[in-house]
Design an enzyme around this catalytic site. Sequence first.
Site, short mmCIF file in Angstrom:
data_model
loop_
_atom_site.label_atom_id
_atom_site.label_comp_id
_atom_site.label_asym_id
_atom_site.label_seq_id
_atom_site.Cartn_x
_atom_site.Cartn_y
_atom_site.Cartn_z
CG ASP A 69 -18.92 -0.38 56.07
OD1 ASP A 69 -18.99 0.93 55.84
OD2 ASP A 69 -19.53 -0.94 54.96
CG ASN A 138 -18.60 -9.46 47.43
OD1 ASN A 138 -19.38 -8.63 47.93
ND2 ASN A 138 -17.53 -9.69 48.36
CG HIS A 140 -20.19 -6.38 50.37
ND1 HIS A 140 -18.73 -6.27 50.15
CD2 HIS A 140 -20.69 -5.07 50.18
CE1 HIS A 140 -18.44 -5.18 49.77
NE2 HIS A 140 -19.48 -4.31 49.71
CD GLU A 145 -16.43 -8.72 51.81
OE1 GLU A 145 -17.57 -8.61 51.00
OE2 GLU A 145 -15.38 -8.18 51.57
#
Length: 246
Positions: A69, A138, A140, A145
């Site tokens: 990423d 969260n 991810h 996301e």
Amino acid sequence: MAGPHITVVDDASDLDRRAAALIASTIRSRPDASIVAATGSSPIGAYRLLARHARTGLDVGHVRVFQLDEYLGVGSGDDRSLFEWMMRDLVSPLGISRDRVVRLDASGHDPARACREYDGAVCAAGGFDLAILGLGLNGHLGFNEPPSDPTSATRVVRLSRESSESNRPYWGGRAVPDRAMTAGLSSLLAARRVIVVVSGASKRDILARTLREPPTPWVPASFLQQHADAHIVVDRAAWSERPRSD
Ligand code: GLP
């Protein structure tokens, strides 16, 4: 389906050792493995030990490393770029040559095209043999996301508040970009083996949801429940139930 193989360890050094041993054994059985590798704090110690494996006989000269990423608009020379981080903490210490690294180029004028080219390179490599991942607060994986569909391709995403917050320490007081590029959940879930390194009490709730909730785009990592060869190496601080195995 049995679900991910869980290894609960006592402390950070054990976490690093177990994760590095798993990565090394994957490379031993597949010396030309295509590996997508997370940055973030969780796998860094394992990378350090992996470099030691490489100095003492593990042949990493044929692996290919894919960037996971990147923040949108951040060039490769920028010390905040995840590409530079990956080069610094994984690629260089292992002595892997630059031509065996596939960058996720988020710096150009046509990010959508860069995403397509990246997925083309993944496809040409026959998919990932190994995905080394961390777990976002969260849920991810990479920057997939919530909500992220399990079929999602490599793409530009808007970062959630949790992700901006948790990445703030890496930005030294400067504003964290609000968008990023991530390898798609689809290719990560298709990796032949997935290793997720999870550390610290802050990850306890999201790890429990990852493993217990029916798989949902709202906890992208929960799709790992359906993976045939997923390994979660977790320290006791992040673990909230009795281990299923080992
Ligand atoms: C970050 C990155 C991920 C990383 C995850 C966990 O935001 N996008 O690639 O794996 O979140 O990071 P850490 O290991 O620092 O907790």
